[in-house]
Design an enzyme around this catalytic site. Sequence first.
Site, PDB file in Angstrom:
ATOM      1  N   GLY A   9       1.010  -1.141  -0.012  1.00  0.00           N
ATOM      2  CA  GLY A   9      -0.118  -0.036   0.128  1.00  0.00           C
ATOM      3  C   GLY A   9       0.966   1.182  -0.086  1.00  0.00           C
ATOM      4  N   GLY A  12      -0.027   5.068  -1.100  1.00  0.00           N
ATOM      5  CA  GLY A  12      -1.364   5.951   0.149  1.00  0.00           C
ATOM      6  C   GLY A  12      -0.715   6.792   0.947  1.00  0.00           C
ATOM      7  CG  ASP A  35      -0.533   0.839  -3.916  1.00  0.00           C
ATOM      8  OD1 ASP A  35      -1.909   0.312  -4.054  1.00  0.00           O
ATOM      9  OD2 ASP A  35      -0.496   1.608  -2.985  1.00  0.00           O
ATOM     10  NE  ARG A  38       4.580   1.884 -12.746  1.00  0.00           N
ATOM     11  CZ  ARG A  38       5.765   1.898 -12.367  1.00  0.00           C
ATOM     12  NH1 ARG A  38       6.426   3.101 -12.186  1.00  0.00           N
ATOM     13  NH2 ARG A  38       6.274   0.711 -12.362  1.00  0.00           N
ATOM     14  CE1 TYR A 143      -9.102   1.284   8.507  1.00  0.00           C
ATOM     15  CE2 TYR A 143      -9.891   2.785  10.100  1.00  0.00           C
ATOM     16  CZ  TYR A 143      -8.709   2.240   9.463  1.00  0.00           C
ATOM     17  OH  TYR A 143      -7.783   2.887   9.510  1.00  0.00           O
ATOM     18  CE  LYS A 147      -6.704  -0.478  10.352  1.00  0.00           C
ATOM     19  NZ  LYS A 147      -5.592  -1.015   9.538  1.00  0.00           N
TER      20      LYS A 147
END
Length: 318
Positions: A9, A12, A35, A38, A143, A147
């Site tokens: 990632g 980001g 990632d 591109r 999310y 986590k």
Amino acid sequence: MKEKILVTGALGQIGTELVMLLRKLYGAERVVATDLERKDLPQVTEGGPFEILDVTDKQAMGELIAREKIGTVYHLAAILSAVGEHRPQLAWAVNMGGLYNALELAREQNFALFTPSSIACFGPSTPADQTPQETIQRPNTIYGVTKVAGELLCDYYHERFNVDTRGVRLPGLISHEALPGGGTTDYAVHIYYDAIKKNSYSSYIAAGTYMDMMYMDDALKAFVELMEADPAKLIHRNAFNIAAMSVDPEMIAESIRKFRPDFVLEYDVDPERQAIAESWPNSLDDSAARAEWGWSPDYDLDRMTETMLRELEKKLAK
Ligand code: NAD
Ligand code: AKB
């Protein structure tokens, strides 16, 4: 650090700056940025090795890590809170599937793994002020669910398989290099862009909604210091609370007005992101990170504001 480092990632908000810092610290050729596709970020894609990598493809990740003889992975690929509520199945597939692949490969190939958690790992029943290191974690976003599960899975891989897993619970991050990728705290970045572009901002988060925020340089300092910390001193390996400032939109606007006195803040509250923000803590207690590996932030609100306005003025003038 002798072996190579891989960042997932990497294009980001965090990866862009982390890759630049790691290349400066350890040498450009030793940091492999990856990632899903591109993007137009030549500072990452052309400043050293760059590879396309989908973290849900375990075989591709394993082959790349073996071929490059990777010793440490910073695993940043994820779907953030606001996008996650619109695409919960994708959030689970990337956040849990990608982390599980990274952990299994760390077990098989014996590399160290850094994975960021978030203030999103807490929920409405968590004590909201000075949230303790260990407390109730019942988040109500997909999310946040990924986590908490991720924190526990990283603990499990350390205890069961002796994988060197480490991580922090990040606040909302504020930076000027790459834009944030669809979270709830993004307003605290957009407000600075609009301060430069229009001298005004319309906030989707309501006045009086406090969340922890941090300037990017402090977050990156935490990543590197935690990965270099003496493992014997780490009790909370994977989910250290870290904090720098607890702010609401009014406080950021006041800080901007110290440099741009005519700045105007208005509100057009988005009920979805407002509900997420209200489910998260107002402020975290980061005493475990301070005690176990010497965590201490360098930026307060005004220092961050001054830096953001100065850097964005240069960037947006181009
Ligand atoms: P971001 O959305 O800016 O970047 C995530 C990157 O992951 C993107 O470049 C995206 O292309 C990539 N990605 C998505 N799906 C992928 C896949 N299947 N395979 C490979 N790459 C994929 O996120 P960020 O802000 O840089 O966050 C990085 C990590 O830090 C995440 O785990 C996030 O939860 C955590 N975090 C960020 C913040 C913050 O304020 N930025 C706060 C708390 C935690
Ligand atoms: C988000 O708002 O989703 C992220 C985070 C705090 O995890 N910035």
